[in-house]
Design a protein around this motif. Structure first.
Motif, PDB file in Angstrom:
ATOM      1  N   VAL A 192       5.772  -0.712 -50.532  1.00 13.01           N
ATOM      2  CA  VAL A 192       5.449  -1.800 -49.602  1.00 13.01           C
ATOM      3  C   VAL A 192       3.956  -2.093 -49.633  1.00 13.01           C
ATOM      4  O   VAL A 192       3.539  -3.259 -49.642  1.00 13.01           O
ATOM      5  N   TRP A 193       3.127  -1.045 -49.675  1.00 11.27           N
ATOM      6  CA  TRP A 193       1.678  -1.231 -49.752  1.00 11.27           C
ATOM      7  C   TRP A 193       1.312  -2.045 -50.999  1.00 11.27           C
ATOM      8  O   TRP A 193       0.555  -3.003 -50.932  1.00 11.27           O
ATOM      9  N   LEU A 194       1.896  -1.657 -52.140  1.00  9.07           N
ATOM     10  CA  LEU A 194       1.601  -2.359 -53.388  1.00  9.07           C
ATOM     11  C   LEU A 194       2.108  -3.797 -53.325  1.00  9.07           C
ATOM     12  O   LEU A 194       1.427  -4.725 -53.781  1.00  9.07           O
ATOM     13  N   MET A 195       3.276  -4.008 -52.742  1.00  6.19           N
ATOM     14  CA  MET A 195       3.817  -5.357 -52.607  1.00  6.19           C
ATOM     15  C   MET A 195       2.870  -6.226 -51.770  1.00  6.19           C
ATOM     16  O   MET A 195       2.600  -7.375 -52.114  1.00  6.19           O
ATOM     17  N   GLU A 196       2.348  -5.676 -50.678  1.00  5.30           N
ATOM     18  CA  GLU A 196       1.413  -6.422 -49.839  1.00  5.30           C
ATOM     19  C   GLU A 196       0.148  -6.788 -50.607  1.00  5.30           C
ATOM     20  O   GLU A 196      -0.363  -7.907 -50.483  1.00  5.30           O
TER      21      GLU A 196
END
Length: 189
Positions: A85-89
């Motif tokens: 999720v962090w990378l997606m953001e």
């Protein structure tokens, strides 16, 4: 982002028994459970045999084919999902035209001689392609490093610099932005 090739995670007896029940008949007698590990008797499986086995594996079993060996991998945990999720953001913030697709199977014969599952694959919106991936990001929670594989040629990546967590990570084109992986420290364990 992809799991590493280390063989730490093992399967339960119940998962092994379920895998054998689901396995194609011709493979059942070749599967063994020794010391908590999945083993293959009578030589390694070929790629087609592996794909048949992986296709019927229970959802609690994640298999990869690395350098001619069947490897049981850990199922993604909460920290893995938080990293995703962090990378997606990060990707959405810098490149709104790209999407991070979860859990993609890739054929990697020349690079890893087999089949692997990425934690995520970054591709243009509306166009998912898992072959010829120009930038491959490995976030390794064990070594607290981020490795950026780029410039694919003949099934290998010519560039693969690694950065410790907390260092700025320049992602080359076609991604073309800088990650600040400081936030990854929260998901190290």
């Amino acid at each position: 982002m992809t799991p590493d090739t280390e063989e730490r995670p093992q399967m339960s007896v119940e998962d092994f028994e379920e895998l054998v029940r689901r396995a194609p008949r011709k493979l059942r007698n070749r599967l063994e459970f020794l010391g908590g590990k999945l083993c293959v008797r009578h030589g390694p499986l070929d790629v087609d045999e592996f794909e048949e086995l992986a296709a019927v594996a229970p959802e609690t079993v994640r298999l990869e084919y690395v350098n001619g060996k069947v490897v049981v991998k850990a199922m993604p945990d909460g920290n893995h999902r938080e990293i995703f999720v962090w990378l997606m953001e990060q990707c959405m913030q810098y490149r709104s035209d790209l999407r991070l697709y979860p859990e993609s199977g890739v054929k990697a014969e020349a690079y890893r001689k087999g089949r692997a599952r990425t934690g995520g694959t970054l591709a243009r919106r509306g166009h998912f392609k898992a072959a010829d991936i120009p930038v491959y990001l490995l976030i390794d929670r064990d070594t607290h490093t981020v490795t950026v594989f780029s410039e694919p040629k003949d099934g290998r990546y010519l560039q693969a610099p690694s950065y410790p967590w907390g260092s700025q990570v320049d992602l080359p084109d076609p991604v073309g932005f800088t990650l600040d992986p400081e936030g990854l420290k929260d998901y190290a364990d």
